[in-house]
Design an enzyme around this catalytic site. Structure first.
Site, PDB file in Angstrom:
ATOM      1  N   SER A 102       0.819  -1.208   0.000  1.00  0.00           N
ATOM      2  CA  SER A 102       0.000   0.000   0.000  1.00  0.00           C
ATOM      3  C   SER A 102       0.858   1.265   0.000  1.00  0.00           C
ATOM      4  O   SER A 102       1.610   1.507  -0.933  1.00  0.00           O
ATOM      5  CB  SER A 102      -0.944  -0.045   1.207  1.00  0.00           C
ATOM      6  OG  SER A 102      -1.943   0.925   1.123  1.00  0.00           O
ATOM      7  N   ASP A 243      -2.236   6.200  -3.308  1.00  0.00           N
ATOM      8  CA  ASP A 243      -1.075   5.543  -2.720  1.00  0.00           C
ATOM      9  C   ASP A 243      -0.615   4.437  -3.667  1.00  0.00           C
ATOM     10  O   ASP A 243      -1.125   4.295  -4.777  1.00  0.00           O
ATOM     11  CB  ASP A 243      -1.389   5.011  -1.329  1.00  0.00           C
ATOM     12  CG  ASP A 243      -2.544   4.020  -1.333  1.00  0.00           C
ATOM     13  OD1 ASP A 243      -3.356   4.060  -2.269  1.00  0.00           O
ATOM     14  OD2 ASP A 243      -2.633   3.190  -0.404  1.00  0.00           O
ATOM     15  N   ASP A 245      -0.999   1.269  -4.018  1.00  0.00           N
ATOM     16  CA  ASP A 245      -1.917   0.290  -4.607  1.00  0.00           C
ATOM     17  C   ASP A 245      -3.276   0.894  -4.925  1.00  0.00           C
ATOM     18  O   ASP A 245      -4.213   0.188  -5.276  1.00  0.00           O
ATOM     19  CB  ASP A 245      -2.070  -0.936  -3.707  1.00  0.00           C
ATOM     20  CG  ASP A 245      -2.836  -0.652  -2.416  1.00  0.00           C
ATOM     21  OD1 ASP A 245      -2.883   0.520  -2.000  1.00  0.00           O
ATOM     22  OD2 ASP A 245      -3.381  -1.602  -1.831  1.00  0.00           O
ATOM     23  N   ASP A 247      -5.771   2.254  -3.334  1.00  0.00           N
ATOM     24  CA  ASP A 247      -7.027   2.102  -2.603  1.00  0.00           C
ATOM     25  C   ASP A 247      -7.338   3.341  -1.771  1.00  0.00           C
ATOM     26  O   ASP A 247      -8.351   3.397  -1.083  1.00  0.00           O
ATOM     27  CB  ASP A 247      -7.050   0.838  -1.741  1.00  0.00           C
ATOM     28  CG  ASP A 247      -5.970   0.798  -0.668  1.00  0.00           C
ATOM     29  OD1 ASP A 247      -5.164   1.752  -0.585  1.00  0.00           O
ATOM     30  OD2 ASP A 247      -5.919  -0.191   0.085  1.00  0.00           O
TER      31      ASP A 247
END
EC number: 5.4.2.10
Length: 450
Positions: A102, A243, A245, A247
């Protein structure tokens, strides 16, 4: 074996804490645990990753583990975490695996697991997977051989399919909006600009050249200085930061002022209530959301339900109560009508759609929330439980709460993974918040010295 799963999967320094051997073991245990209901066919697994160089290594280990358990694997390559969740559901797969840490720096990586339908795992399933890993370490499962060994396939159009899904959810075209998007040199580098352009926005993409090493490096939702500058330089209506990834979604106004997840949730909640889609006129947020959000929603007649920290707890509440919007201050926003997990690009699209539909600036829309000053102190302790629950600490917290009344809030929370107690105080002024937080932190240190 200690507790493997944290608030969002298994995470650690790649090839040190999170080794290929561990990744393989997690994959095997996940395949057996999440696909145990139907042994008449080969389990199906979707595997994706972000742009970290170590993701290539860990992907190989995960694919090996899954196929050794007899699973058929569909590799989708570099895609955002919510895209992997979406494709897991679309493919009717038994499980999905996302390799990402993340917003963490590049040396870290992680394994996020999704059950059938693309849903994050509840605590009890994670504990069963951990138990299965331990059991397999002493008594190995019988492995399939010959035609029973799993096969691997590559999905080449997963990104296009995901982008079309996202754009199809937008209630209003984005024509006339100019946005700078910070892709964090991560999984959103191609998907986010493509989705925003497809929906009609004029897009300036920054930090969209991942090289395997530069993910989250001074960029993305945790480092928005460059985004602030770019928005002003390009004369954009807003900026959006994801960010590694994708999400998360954090925004900045045309003047470069930050709009965090609490403000984004408030904007979307009001838009959804106006459209009649905010189930129960209720918003779900975690205990870390600013008191200003609670006050704003109360003034608007919107009920706010609190959960523990972690977007999966928000998800659990949304699913259990049939609600339509929730999220975290950090920018994890969940819209269950369109996604099974927090989706930064989806959030960005709907935020801009609200701007386009109303003709209002982001700064004007975000002004519905007046954030109270918030001070957070991480106190190192010898024992997290004692540090947070000692009688002297509880007495000080009660005293502080009486002093603050309705104009402030105290949150005392032991860290789930570190020897820390987190002391968070909100008050009418930063000076008051800091004085109260320091006072409580002193009692925590005394109760359980590090």
């Amino acid at each position: 074996m200690g507790r493997l799963f944290g608030t969002d999967g298994v995470r650690g320094r790649a090839n040190a804490d999170l080794t290929p051997e561990l990744a393989l073991a997690v994959a095997v245990a996940a395949a057996h645990t999440l696909a145990e209901s139907d042994r008449s066919r080969a389990p199906l697994a979707v595997v994706g990753r972000d742009t970290r160089a170590s993701g290539e290594m860990l992907e190989a280990a995960v694919v090996a583990g899954l196929t050794s358990a007899g699973a058929t694997v569909v590799r989708v390559g570099v895609l955002p975490t919510p895209a992997v969740a979406f494709l897991t559901a679309e493919a009717k797969a038994d499980l999905g695996v996302m390799l990402s840490a993340s917003h963490n720096p590049m040396p870290d990586n992680g394994i996020k697991l999704f059950a059938a339908g693309g849903h994050k795992l509840p605590d009890e399933i994670e504990l069963r997977i951990e138990a299965a890993i331990e059991a397999n370490a002493t008594t190995a499962w019988e492995r399939p051989v010959g035609a029973g060994v799993g096969r691997v396939h590559d999905l080449l159009d997963g990104a296009d399919h995901y982008v079309q899904h996202l754009v199809g959810t937008v209630p209003h075209r984005l024509d006339g909006i100019k946005v700078v998007v910070d892709c964090a040199n991560g999984a959103a580098a191609e998907v986010a600009p493509a989705a925003y352009r497809e929906a009609g926005a004029e897009v300036v993409a920054i930090h969209a050249e991942p090289d395997g090493l530069n993910i989250n490096d001074g960029c993305g939702s945790n480092h928005i200085a460059a985004l602030r500058q770019a928005v002003v330089e390009h004369g954009a209506h807003l900026g959006i930061a994801h960010d590694g990834d994708a999400d998360r979604c954090v925004a900045v106004t045309a003047d470069g002022d930050e709009v965090d997840g609490d403000q984004v949730m408030a904007i979307l909640a009001l838009a959804m209530r106006e459209a009649g889609t905010l189930a129960g006129d209720t918003l779900v947020a975690t205990v870390m959301s600013n008191l200003g959000l609670r006050q704003a929603m109360s003034a608007e007649g919107i009920r706010l339900v609190e959960t523990k920290v972690g977007d999966r707890y928000v998800l659990e509440e949304l699913r259990a109560s049939g609600l339509a919007l929730g999220g975290e201050q950090s920018g994890h926003i969940v819209m269950p009508a369109y996604a099974t997990t927090g989706d930064g690009v989806l959030t960005g699209l709907h935020l801009m759609a609200r701007m386009a539909a109303t003709g209002r600036t982001l700064a004007d829309l975000a002004a519905v929330v007046t954030k109270l000053p918030q001070v957070l102190i991480n106190v190192p302790v010898g024992d997290r439980t004692i540090g947070a629950s000692a009688p002297a600490v509880r007495a000080e917290v009660e005293r502080a709460e009486a002093e603050l009344g309705e104009s402030g809030r105290v949150l005392l929370r032991p860290s789930g993974t570190e020897p820390l107690v987190r002391v968070m105080v909100e008050a009418a002024t930063e000076a008051t918040a800091r004085e109260v937080a320091e006072r409580i932190a002193t009692h925590v240190r005394t109760a359980s010295p590090a």
